[in-house]
Scaffold this motif. Structure first.
Motif, PDB file in Angstrom:
ATOM      1  N   VAL A  50     -15.176  15.130   9.684  1.00 44.56           N
ATOM      2  CA  VAL A  50     -15.278  16.305  10.331  1.00 44.56           C
ATOM      3  C   VAL A  50     -15.557  15.786  11.698  1.00 44.56           C
ATOM      4  N   PHE A  51     -16.766  15.329  11.897  1.00 36.33           N
ATOM      5  CA  PHE A  51     -17.355  15.148  13.228  1.00 36.33           C
ATOM      6  C   PHE A  51     -16.491  14.353  14.374  1.00 36.33           C
ATOM      7  N   PHE A  52     -15.943  13.149  13.845  1.00 37.04           N
ATOM      8  CA  PHE A  52     -15.136  12.427  14.323  1.00 37.04           C
ATOM      9  C   PHE A  52     -13.628  12.493  14.225  1.00 37.04           C
ATOM     10  N   ASN A  53     -12.997  13.773  13.625  1.00 40.26           N
ATOM     11  CA  ASN A  53     -11.801  14.070  13.432  1.00 40.26           C
ATOM     12  C   ASN A  53     -10.892  12.901  12.945  1.00 40.26           C
ATOM     13  N   ARG A  54     -11.447  12.428  11.492  1.00 41.91           N
ATOM     14  CA  ARG A  54     -10.614  11.425  10.633  1.00 41.91           C
ATOM     15  C   ARG A  54     -10.057  11.992   9.572  1.00 41.91           C
ATOM     16  N   GLN A  55      -8.763  12.325   9.489  1.00 41.44           N
ATOM     17  CA  GLN A  55      -8.310  12.960   8.204  1.00 41.44           C
ATOM     18  C   GLN A  55      -8.290  12.100   7.073  1.00 41.44           C
ATOM     19  N   ARG A  56      -8.417  10.611   7.386  1.00 43.52           N
ATOM     20  CA  ARG A  56      -8.290   9.614   6.304  1.00 43.52           C
ATOM     21  C   ARG A  56      -9.662   9.661   5.686  1.00 43.52           C
ATOM     22  N   ARG A  57     -10.691  10.043   6.365  1.00 38.00           N
ATOM     23  CA  ARG A  57     -12.098   9.910   5.870  1.00 38.00           C
ATOM     24  C   ARG A  57     -12.191  11.151   5.003  1.00 38.00           C
ATOM     25  N   LEU A  58     -11.746  12.020   5.527  1.00 37.20           N
ATOM     26  CA  LEU A  58     -11.448  13.433   4.564  1.00 37.20           C
ATOM     27  C   LEU A  58     -11.022  13.234   3.138  1.00 37.20           C
ATOM     28  N   ASP A  59     -10.031  12.447   3.334  1.00 37.10           N
ATOM     29  CA  ASP A  59      -9.119  12.217   1.960  1.00 37.10           C
ATOM     30  C   ASP A  59      -9.758  11.291   1.159  1.00 37.10           C
ATOM     31  N   LEU A  60     -10.728  10.427   1.703  1.00 37.11           N
ATOM     32  CA  LEU A  60     -11.381   9.498   0.927  1.00 37.11           C
ATOM     33  C   LEU A  60     -12.566  10.256   0.279  1.00 37.11           C
ATOM     34  N   GLY A  61     -13.164  11.041   1.141  1.00 39.52           N
ATOM     35  CA  GLY A  61     -14.341  11.775   0.740  1.00 39.52           C
ATOM     36  C   GLY A  61     -13.905  12.721  -0.384  1.00 39.52           C
ATOM     37  N   LEU A  62     -12.707  13.129  -0.626  1.00 38.66           N
ATOM     38  CA  LEU A  62     -12.210  14.158  -1.655  1.00 38.66           C
ATOM     39  C   LEU A  62     -12.005  13.123  -2.679  1.00 38.66           C
ATOM     40  N   SER A  63     -11.646  12.107  -2.563  1.00 39.93           N
ATOM     41  CA  SER A  63     -11.313  10.993  -3.836  1.00 39.93           C
ATOM     42  C   SER A  63     -12.719  10.575  -4.307  1.00 39.93           C
ATOM     43  N   LEU A  64     -13.860  10.430  -3.587  1.00 35.93           N
ATOM     44  CA  LEU A  64     -15.042  10.335  -4.202  1.00 35.93           C
ATOM     45  C   LEU A  64     -15.408  11.250  -4.786  1.00 35.93           C
ATOM     46  N   CYS A  65     -15.375  12.545  -4.259  1.00 34.61           N
ATOM     47  CA  CYS A  65     -15.848  13.754  -5.184  1.00 34.61           C
ATOM     48  C   CYS A  65     -15.011  13.828  -6.550  1.00 34.61           C
ATOM     49  N   LEU A  66     -13.709  13.608  -6.501  1.00 35.10           N
ATOM     50  CA  LEU A  66     -13.172  13.458  -7.732  1.00 35.10           C
ATOM     51  C   LEU A  66     -13.789  12.329  -8.527  1.00 35.10           C
ATOM     52  N   ALA A  67     -13.834  11.226  -7.964  1.00 31.79           N
ATOM     53  CA  ALA A  67     -14.492  10.166  -8.793  1.00 31.79           C
ATOM     54  C   ALA A  67     -15.863  10.516  -9.324  1.00 31.79           C
ATOM     55  N   GLY A  68     -16.781  11.153  -8.605  1.00 33.15           N
ATOM     56  CA  GLY A  68     -18.066  11.402  -8.894  1.00 33.15           C
ATOM     57  C   GLY A  68     -18.202  12.222 -10.188  1.00 33.15           C
TER      58      GLY A  68
END
Lengths: 277, 458
Positions: free
Chosen positions: A30-48
């Motif tokens: 969000v803060f650095f405007n990186r879409q890829r990191r958001l996608d990875l973040g969602l993947s980690l949520c799903l993994a969690g």
């Protein structure tokens, strides 16, 4: 049994670690405007969700009842359902992925707090052995998840209306759509809250012979429900939207927190020993 | 007729509806801020009157201390019910006449897209649109009119329009159930010892609550508690509590029943329920010389933890003695169960101790010139009897609300509007707009998919 406890412990802390990772990625996305990191973040949520779900299942196996009795179980299950709801919405509406910047840290903080309370097994009282408990608890947790998403949309609306389409904010839906999402998630919350209250009343009647005793938590839950009702009707009939609607929703979220987590602390209610341990 | 119309318009006016909801909210908040009789006893309010006489007088005059049964709250509930009734009628009328809802649609507009079917006649073009929308589950609502621009409307999930009506209908039923329950509820509680028979007629029921229109609690059956069945978890908390009863109806027929926690028994309009209240009774007899024995039963509440001993202090009827009793269910270890019970008794008279000792069931002791017998030590069970006439309404109301919610969110009605504009190069420009509940969440992906299919070459 020790083996199960060990696995449950590992699963819970693994989930916390994955949610922490998701938080870091979401925040930097969000803060650095990186879409890829958001996608990875969602993947980690799903993994969690996987080790977290496993930990809840193991606890269920050990205790012989669902995750709704002790403070640890209640918070853990609420976090799992909230994260699952966020994941489903994000997969369906990718532009709302950024809500994870609110949901993920709340999730890991609540789960960590829950683990550090006493996660010992508590035994199910006789009055809890009824299907209405399942309705009551399940829809309550869904309602909390829905209001979290609504809050996220309201907060993003306020930030975007102040800062415009700078950086990451450009990737979010436009203001009217964000406002609409906030309203519709609030609608989910209102519906789930309605079912929670009614299921609780039926259960109370079966157990104690009375639907409603104006217990503090019963009263505050109806106050919260009525606030949602005011919001829905103001929106429908008076076109309440935009910033005013967002602030109203933030107030409703505050009431939810008060009802679920503060009232049992401040006064003795029928839920105190179950929510507060 | 004009007056009725005006009243029904007033009852469903948005400001009325929101005002009533706000008034309900305010009254609930008041009930939290102002002490209630349901929670505080008479002594509290007497003290309040002494400390704050003006506030106490206001609270008393407005019946704020028992707001849920106060006239103004009942009036508020009545107005809510009236408003909801009129609203339901209007909603049903609108739906049955198939008019579109008066609610402003939530509109989503797509950017115009080009339909790449150059030189195709209009029927072919319309056929393509119909096919695509049909595959998405939409049905045409109107037929294209002559002239340009062409306007088409497709709709889906029209059954979902009933969702709001079902939701409000369920709420209405719940208000009716609450009203009926308040007016007709009756509730009584009884402590019954093992072996004791509670006769028909209901005179032994304690803490009877009666609604304004309820008839007194007079069950036509008697019952005897044969045995209290308690199971404990390893930490000493109650796993299950059940009372094995023999019930005798008005015709003298006996049957065995076993109400337990969360599994009450329905008895022709009344419900017999097991409560969490249970404990022990210590039955003692004092026999004075030349007089018949005076029996009495001391009812002790079960302790929260097995290591705590149930305790009681009270006077012995028809005597000057004060008895202080401490029961040990099992002298060898902390236990809930009466394995080898004994009771420690201290008797005082005029503040002087006249007896101190331990008794087991069947034992006798000397109390001044009298005989003190420990007749029995056993369990007592707390049972509740209450009327549940409104319960079927509550179930139906819950079902309606549940169905309404499902319709609102899973079968939310949607409409897609097409506007076709013939361009100079014989292509058509198509603009789509859509309306429906939850449009932002559910409709956006659908519109995107339709738009992509319309834009792709066929």
């Amino acid at each position: 049994m020790d083996q199960l406890l060990r696995l449950e412990f590992i699963g819970s802390w693994l989930a916390v670690a994955l949610y922490v990772g998701a938080t870091v990625l979401m925040a930097s996305g969000v803060f650095f405007n990186r879409q890829r990191r958001l996608d990875l973040g969602l993947s980690l949520c799903l993994a969690g969700l996987v080790p977290h779900g496993l930990a809840i299942s193991l606890h269920w196996l050990r205790s012989g009842h669902g995750p709704y009795l002790s403070k640890f179980e209640s918070i853990s299950a609420t976090v799992w359902l909230s994260m699952a709801l966020y994941a489903i919405i994000s997969l369906r509406l990718p532009r709302l992925k950024a809500l994870g910047v609110l949901v993920a840290p709340t999730g890991f903080l609540m789960l960590a707090l829950a683990i550090m309370t006493n996660p010992a097994i508590e035994y199910l009282p006789g009055a809890f052995q009824t299907i209405w408990l399942i309705f009551h608890i399940f829809f309550n947790k869904l309602a909390f998840g829905a209001i979290m998403l609504s809050l996220g949309c309201a907060l993003f609306y306020l930030i975007k209306s102040k800062k415009g389409d700078r950086g990451f904010l450009e990737k979010l839906p436009d203001l009217p759509t964000l406002d609409l999402y906030a309203y519709q998630f609030c609608g989910f919350c209102f519906s789930f809250w309605t079912i929670t209250v009614i299921a609780g009343s039926i259960w109370a009647h079966k157990s104690w012979g009375r639907y409603w005793a104006w217990d503090p938590i019963e009263t505050w839950s109806i106050i919260t429900w009525l606030c949602f009702g005011v919001y829905m009707h103001l929106r429908r009939f008076h076109g309440l939207k935009g910033k005013q609607a967002s602030y109203f929703l933030i107030g409703c979220f505050g009431l939810v927190l008060l009802t679920l987590f503060l009232i049992p602390f401040l006064t003795k209610t029928v839920h105190t020993e179950y929510l507060m341990g | 007729m004009g007056l009725l119309q005006g009243l029904s318009r007033l009852a469903t006016h948005p400001k009325t509806v929101i005002g009533l909801i706000l008034a309900s909210l305010g009254s609930c908040l008041l009930s939290e801020l102002i002490p209630q009789t349901a929670v505080n006893g008479p002594a509290y309010f007497q003290k309040l009157a002494q400390l704050h006489p003006l506030a106490s007088a206001i609270i008393d005059h407005l019946s704020l201390q028992s707001f849920s049964s106060s006239p103004w709250f009942l009036t508020l509930s009545f107005l809510l019910a009236v408003s909801l009734t009129v609203s339901l009628g209007q909603q049903a009328q609108r739906l049955l006449s198939s008019r579109t809802s008066a609610a402003p649609p939530l509109l989503l507009a797509s950017a115009p897209c080009r339909l790449s079917l150059p030189g195709q006649p209009l029927p072919t073009l319309l056929g393509a649109i119909n096919t695509i929308l049909d595959q998405q589950g939409y049905r045409p609502v109107n037929r294209p009119a002559d002239g340009r621009p062409l306007a088409l409307t497709f709709a889906k999930h029209q059954l979902g329009r009933w969702g709001a009506l079902l939701l409000h209908g369920g709420l209405w039923l719940l208000i009716m159930a609450a009203t009926i329950g308040y007016l007709t509820h009756s509730r009584g509680f009884v402590q019954v010892m093992e072996g004791e028979t509670i006769p028909a007629g209901g005179h032994d029921w304690l803490e009877t609550e009666l609604g304004p229109l309820a008839s007194p609690l007079r069950p036509e059956f008697s019952f005897r508690l044969d045995r209290l069945k308690v199971a404990l978890w390893p930490d000493g908390s109650k796993k299950s509590i059940a009372s094995a009863l023999t019930l005798t109806d008005a015709n003298g027929h006996e049957r065995r029943l076993e109400p337990s926690l969360a599994q009450p028994i329905d008895l022709a309009g009344l419900t017999l329920s097991q409560t969490n209240h249970l404990g022990y009774h210590v039955s003692l007899i004092i026999k004075m010389p030349g007089k018949p024995g005076i029996p009495t039963h001391f009812m002790l509440d079960a302790a929260k933890r097995p290591q705590d001993l149930p305790h009681a202090k009270t006077d012995f009827p028809m005597t000057d003695y004060i008895f202080e009793i401490s029961l040990s269910p099992d002298p060898e270890r902390p236990s809930f169960f009466l394995n080898r019970p004994q009771v420690a008794v201290t008797v005082t008279k005029n503040d002087a101790i006249v007896f101190r000792g331990r008794l087991r069931p069947g034992q006798r002791a000397t109390l001044e010139d009298n005989d003190l017998y420990c007749q029995a030590i056993g369990y007592w069970s707390g049972l509740t009897l209450f009327s549940g006439y409104a319960l079927p309404l509550v179930y139906v109301g819950f079902g309606l609300i549940f169905c309404g919610v499902c319709l609102l969110y899973f079968l939310a009605p949607r409409k897609i509007f097409f506007r076709l504009e013939l361009l100079p190069d014989s292509d058509y420009e198509v603009t789509m707009t859509a309306s429906g509940k939850n449009a932002a969440i559910f409709l956006t992906p659908e519109l995107t998919a339709i738009r992509q299919r319309l834009s792709s070459p066929t």
